[in-house]
Design an enzyme around this catalytic site. Structure first.
Site, PDB file in Angstrom:
ATOM      1  N   LYS A 147      -9.025   1.092 -10.447  1.00  0.00           N
ATOM      2  CA  LYS A 147      -7.933   0.749  -9.558  1.00  0.00           C
ATOM      3  C   LYS A 147      -8.434  -0.221  -8.489  1.00  0.00           C
ATOM      4  CE  LYS A 147      -8.226   2.457  -5.814  1.00  0.00           C
ATOM      5  NZ  LYS A 147      -9.547   2.426  -5.159  1.00  0.00           N
ATOM      6  N   HIS A 177      -9.602   8.109  -9.860  1.00  0.00           N
ATOM      7  CA  HIS A 177     -10.551   9.216  -9.953  1.00  0.00           C
ATOM      8  C   HIS A 177     -10.089  10.476  -9.216  1.00  0.00           C
ATOM      9  CE1 HIS A 177     -12.026   7.872  -6.019  1.00  0.00           C
ATOM     10  NE2 HIS A 177     -12.585   9.054  -5.907  1.00  0.00           N
ATOM     11  N   LYS A 181     -10.535  15.053 -10.038  1.00  0.00           N
ATOM     12  CA  LYS A 181     -11.108  16.079  -9.157  1.00  0.00           C
ATOM     13  C   LYS A 181     -10.581  17.444  -9.583  1.00  0.00           C
ATOM     14  CE  LYS A 181     -11.379  13.042  -5.084  1.00  0.00           C
ATOM     15  NZ  LYS A 181     -12.774  12.865  -4.772  1.00  0.00           N
ATOM     16  N   HIS A 239      -4.213   6.787  -5.075  1.00  0.00           N
ATOM     17  CA  HIS A 239      -4.678   8.151  -4.824  1.00  0.00           C
ATOM     18  C   HIS A 239      -3.646   9.012  -4.087  1.00  0.00           C
ATOM     19  CE1 HIS A 239      -8.433   6.671  -6.194  1.00  0.00           C
ATOM     20  NE2 HIS A 239      -8.927   6.248  -5.044  1.00  0.00           N
TER      21      HIS A 239
HETATM   22  C1  BG6 Z   1     -11.997   4.798  -3.726  1.00  0.00           C
HETATM   23  C2  BG6 Z   1     -11.714   3.808  -2.640  1.00  0.00           C
HETATM   24  O1  BG6 Z   1     -11.078   4.666  -4.770  1.00  0.00           O
HETATM   25  O2  BG6 Z   1     -11.926   6.108  -3.178  1.00  0.00           O
HETATM   26  C3  BG6 Z   1     -12.709   3.973  -1.510  1.00  0.00           C
HETATM   27  O3  BG6 Z   1     -11.816   2.498  -3.170  1.00  0.00           O
HETATM   28  C4  BG6 Z   1     -12.741   5.401  -1.021  1.00  0.00           C
HETATM   29  O4  BG6 Z   1     -12.409   3.099  -0.428  1.00  0.00           O
HETATM   30  C5  BG6 Z   1     -12.897   6.372  -2.187  1.00  0.00           C
HETATM   31  O5  BG6 Z   1     -13.837   5.534  -0.152  1.00  0.00           O
HETATM   32  C6  BG6 Z   1     -12.736   7.802  -1.741  1.00  0.00           C
HETATM   33  O6  BG6 Z   1     -13.023   8.647  -2.823  1.00  0.00           O
HETATM   34  P1  BG6 Z   1     -13.643  10.085  -2.614  1.00  0.00           P
HETATM   35  O7  BG6 Z   1     -13.681  10.685  -3.971  1.00  0.00           O
HETATM   36  O8  BG6 Z   1     -14.991   9.892  -2.013  1.00  0.00           O
HETATM   37  O9  BG6 Z   1     -12.716  10.787  -1.674  1.00  0.00           O
END
Ligand code: BG6
Length: 498
Positions: A147, A177, A181, A239
């Site tokens: 993404k 992603h 989780k 997200h």
């Molecule tokens: C990513 C973003 O998709 O997700 C980042 O590009 C962000 O900017 C990250 O820091 C956060 O992911 P997680 O899993 O660490 O909460």
């Protein structure tokens, strides 16, 4: 059977070393990668196979949790790595790529391939076309695309058109992603494997919902990417809105890829389109300024000194359907906040009448359910209890479940789960083309509004604070405050009530 070859574009980049290689190592250690697999890194940096193995080995030592590091497994794992130094933006690189893949497969062509695009988004459109030009798109070949899928609605439509001309939809895995989780998947289990919440999960009992995904980091080494992207494209369009979908969706009749993804799309299509008043009052954009010992955003590397890119967004959303009409969803994301936390807070309606005294004058009458996705993964329910002793004083207490009680969340991490699903051919937790388009259709007017109104407010907030005060004001309109966990949260009783 041909060898399974995973090809990573962007093999010397940040995502590969921080997330992909640790995830692949964890799959390897759990014996969950196909026998005799090979991982081929593609990038412009010049490495020999041996140099690349040495580089990845040292990064694994940094990014794999200490208790999961095993010297022998790590050495074995990197012996499966290969590297090809070519520019993925050039078509002439692709016959060379094809040859290298065949060489890895004993000189034979193979379609047992998984391409992973961990490159800057500007390459998402060209790589599939070049793969097609050398017939690497055929049969069982799959492609995972990071993404943000598209920069706005128009470019997402164009990307979907390109991908559809090269691959069948079942070969395309658009990754977000957050859906990998464990705790995000548990939102579904929590809602749909328990009978007691469903009757309450609607406009009759829920007052409002908060979805927060904030971080205590800045933009790290990603200035070039971030300054042309911003928080809305980086976090909200994918997200955060996925988390809204998990919270708001109807139960799929059968849990499979199509049914689950149909329900996600229905939520996106039910989002109430935003009006001009919303652009001004219900979307708060912020950018961090210097605070504590942290730099301001504009002082970060590769950031324009007068950049107006947002590093914080808070928004009020509404969902127009029978379940949610009239229930606001407040969502927010930000860099350089006091702590890292991702959570969904469901605020139930107050009791219609309070007949008890409140302990200490502070007597919240509404129950609150907190689904904490990270860190301190768990679920917290707040409810009123009689304070022991004479009289009838009531105090709100916390009942909490923490994943630690189940041995912790497997640290294999979201990427491992999703890569394994892709290898198995299960697209459930990946975003379908119609969902990407529906999401952009909702957010596109905001981007257009910002573009045509360059003076739209961008509020500064000092690094290490909870974002612009204006976002508090937006919540106050609802008579509420954001739920802010205390810094260094270690215990659920420490929720700071503002
Ligand atoms: C990513 C973003 O998709 O997700 C980042 O590009 C962000 O900017 C990250 O820091 C956060 O992911 P997680 O899993 O660490 O909460």
């Amino acid at each position: 059977m041909s060898k399974f070859v995973m090809i990573i574009f962007g093999a010397s980049g940040d995502l590969t070393k921080r997330k992909l290689m640790p995830a692949l190592y964890s799959l390897y250690k759990g014996r969950r990668l196909p026998d005799g697999f090979a991982i081929l890194g593609i990038g412009r940096t010049s490495y020999s196979d041996e140099d690349y193995r040495t580089y990845i080995l040292s990064e694994l030592k940094q990014f794999v949790k200490a208790d999961e590091q095993d010297e022998t497994s790590m050495n074995e794992f990197v012996s499966h790595l290969y590297y090809l130094a070519v520019d993925p933006a050039l078509q002439e690189s692709y016959p060379v790529l094809r040859e290298k893949i065949e060489a890895l497969n004993g000189g034979e062509p193979t379609d047992n391939l998984l391409f992973y695009l961990a490159t800057p988004p500007s390459l998402y459109g060209v790589i599939p076309l070049y793969l097609k030009s050398v017939d690497l798109n055929k049969g069982d070949a799959r492609i995972i695309v990071e993404k943000p899928f598209g920069y706005n609605l128009e470019s997402a439509l164009e990307l979907n058109r390109i991908y559809a001309s090269v691959f069948n939809e079942h070969q395309i895995y658009r990754i977000d992603h957050f859906l990998g989780k464990e705790t995000a998947q548990n939102v579904l289990a929590f809602r749909f494997a328990n009978g007691i919440f469903e009757p309450l999960w609607n406009r009759n009992y829920i007052d409002y919902v908060e979805v927060t995904a904030v971080e205590n980091l800045g933009i790290e080494q990603r200035g070039g990417f971030y300054d042309t992207t911003g928080a809305l494209r980086d976090m909200v369009q994918n997200h955060l809105i996925q988390l809204v979908a998990l919270t708001a969706m109807e139960p799929p009749a059968v849990f499979n890829a199509d049914n689950f993804r149909n329900e996600v799309v229905k939520v996106y299509e039910s989002l109430t389109p935003l009006k001009e008043v919303d652009f001004n009052e219900h979307i708060i954009r912020g950018q961090y300024t210097a605070g504590g010992n942290k730099k301001g955003y504009r002082e970060e590397k590769n950031i324009a000194p007068e950049s107006r890119t947002e590093t914080y967004i808070a928004m009020k959303l509404a969902i127009s359907n029978w379940r949610w009409s009239g229930v606001p969803f407040y969502i927010r994301t930000g860099k350089q906040m006091p702590t890292k936390v991702t959570e969904i807070v469901v605020h139930f309606k107050e009791t219609p009448h309070q007949m008890f005294h409140c302990s200490g004058g502070n007597c919240p009458r509404a129950n609150k359910l907190i689904l904490r996705l990270q860190p301190n993964e768990g679920i917290v329910l707040k409810f009123g209890m009689k304070v022991p002793g004479p009289g009838f004083e009531v105090k709100q207490v916390t009942m909490d479940f923490s994943y630690d009680q189940m041995g912790g969340v497997p640290s294999g991490d979201a990427y491992a789960r999703l890569i394994e699903d892709c290898i198995q051919g299960d697209p459930t937790l990946f975003t379908r083309s119609d969902a990407v388009e529906a999401s952009w259709r909702f957010f596109d007017p905001i981007l257009n509004y910002w573009e045509s109104h360059p003076d739209v407010p961008l509020y500064g907030y000092p690094a290490g604070t909870w974002g612009p005060l204006e976002s508090e004001a937006m919540m106050h309109e609802h008579g509420a405050d954001w739920t802010n966990p205390c810094k260094n949260l270690t215990n659920t009783d420490q929720y700071c009530e503002l």
